[in-house]
Design a protein around this motif. Structure first.
Motif, mmCIF file in Angstrom:
data_model
loop_
_atom_site.group_PDB
_atom_site.id
_atom_site.type_symbol
_atom_site.label_atom_id
_atom_site.label_comp_id
_atom_site.label_asym_id
_atom_site.label_seq_id
_atom_site.Cartn_x
_atom_site.Cartn_y
_atom_site.Cartn_z
ATOM 1 N N GLU A 1 0.484 -0.877 0.231
ATOM 2 C CA GLU A 1 -0.106 -0.153 0.112
ATOM 3 C C GLU A 1 1.037 1.281 0.022
ATOM 4 O O GLU A 1 2.472 1.352 0.898
ATOM 5 C CB GLU A 1 -1.018 -0.141 1.226
ATOM 6 N N LYS A 2 0.512 2.572 -0.497
ATOM 7 C CA LYS A 2 1.058 3.643 -1.163
ATOM 8 C C LYS A 2 0.998 4.325 0.102
ATOM 9 O O LYS A 2 0.362 4.659 0.448
ATOM 10 C CB LYS A 2 1.185 3.809 -1.957
ATOM 11 N N ILE B 1 6.130 5.838 0.535
ATOM 12 C CA ILE B 1 6.856 4.011 1.012
ATOM 13 C C ILE B 1 5.758 3.168 0.259
ATOM 14 O O ILE B 1 4.250 3.505 0.788
ATOM 15 C CB ILE B 1 6.749 4.271 2.303
ATOM 16 N N MET B 2 6.034 1.891 -0.198
ATOM 17 C CA MET B 2 5.327 1.178 -0.481
ATOM 18 C C MET B 2 5.073 -0.389 0.476
ATOM 19 O O MET B 2 6.445 -0.744 0.329
ATOM 20 C CB MET B 2 5.382 0.693 -2.079
ATOM 21 N N PHE B 3 4.015 0.243 1.356
ATOM 22 C CA PHE B 3 4.296 -1.129 2.395
ATOM 23 C C PHE B 3 3.437 -2.320 2.438
ATOM 24 O O PHE B 3 2.469 -1.849 2.103
ATOM 25 C CB PHE B 3 3.973 -0.158 3.377
ATOM 26 N N ASP B 4 3.979 -3.014 2.907
ATOM 27 C CA ASP B 4 3.763 -4.575 3.032
ATOM 28 C C ASP B 4 3.317 -5.247 3.766
ATOM 29 O O ASP B 4 4.691 -5.420 4.247
ATOM 30 C CB ASP B 4 4.082 -5.086 1.383
ATOM 31 N N ALA C 1 9.732 -7.150 0.760
ATOM 32 C CA ALA C 1 8.839 -7.117 -0.831
ATOM 33 C C ALA C 1 7.609 -5.492 -0.708
ATOM 34 O O ALA C 1 7.335 -4.598 -1.462
ATOM 35 C CB ALA C 1 6.824 -7.183 -1.154
ATOM 36 N N SER C 2 8.359 -4.428 0.389
ATOM 37 C CA SER C 2 8.076 -3.041 0.525
ATOM 38 C C SER C 2 9.686 -2.096 -0.643
ATOM 39 O O SER C 2 9.921 -2.829 -1.003
ATOM 40 C CB SER C 2 8.379 -2.513 1.524
#
Length: 191
Positions: free
Chosen positions: A22-23, A56-59, A65-66
């Motif tokens: 998620e962004k 931040i693309m946070f998983d 996978a972030s």
């Protein structure tokens, strides 16, 4: 054949396919880089960069996978002494002009604990790109920030850089080549 495709699509939806990162967008008012270096053996001098932009693309389910992609203006540097700031922006160091940026783009994340990871990425500063490793910690993840009700995350990270790697090595070795870096960022989920 249509029924098989429909059934497959419904099954994936019902079982909840793997969640994607998620962004989160950086909060520039609560994100800084603090740096310090030894000055001639007499003192430790500190400075700060601010004015962050990035995401931040946070998983949360698979932190490896972030990803992280941030930038900040070189001229946002502040050391508490105007003449030093001006000298750092001169040709002796950065030769900075308006619009020059420091950027970091992650290239890999190694999860080391429940809330810790080593984030490897490309740091570009003063026209030079080098791979660096950030020792990072997730401070907190909240479904609702207490002041704005948005999902929110906060991270701290540290690293040590050699300023000579980035062509800002004036006065080394008398003024330390090693620069300790502390990073603290907050980010809110993008809408």
């Amino acid at each position: 054949m249509k029924n098989i495709l429909l059934a497959t699509a419904l099954a994936l939806t019902a079982t909840g396919a793997v969640a994607a990162p998620e962004k989160y967008e950086l909060d520039p008012s609560h994100s800084q880089v603090v740096f310090s270096y030894n000055h001639l053996g007499f003192s430790t001098t500190y400075g700060i960069f601010s004015g962050f932009a990035g995401e931040i693309m946070f998983d949360a389910e698979d932190p490896a996978a972030s990803s992280v992609n941030v930038s900040m203006p070189v001229m946002s540097m502040f050391t508490g002494w105007e003449k030093r700031d001006e000298h750092f922006m001169s040709e002796d160091f950065f030769g900075a002009t308006e619009g020059d940026m420091v950027t970091f783009t992650s290239t890999g994340i190694e999860v080391t604990g429940d809330t810790t990871a080593l984030i490897t990425g490309d740091l570009t500063m003063n026209g030079v790109t080098k791979s660096v490793v950030l020792d990072a910690r997730l401070n907190q993840k909240a479904d609702a920030h207490p002041m704005n009700s948005k999902p929110w995350v906060g991270f701290d990270a540290t690293t040590t850089l050699l300023r000579s790697d980035f062509g800002v090595d004036k006065f080394t070795p008398f003024v330390s080549d090693e620069v300790a870096v502390q990073i603290s960022v907050e980010a809110g989920k993008a809408e």
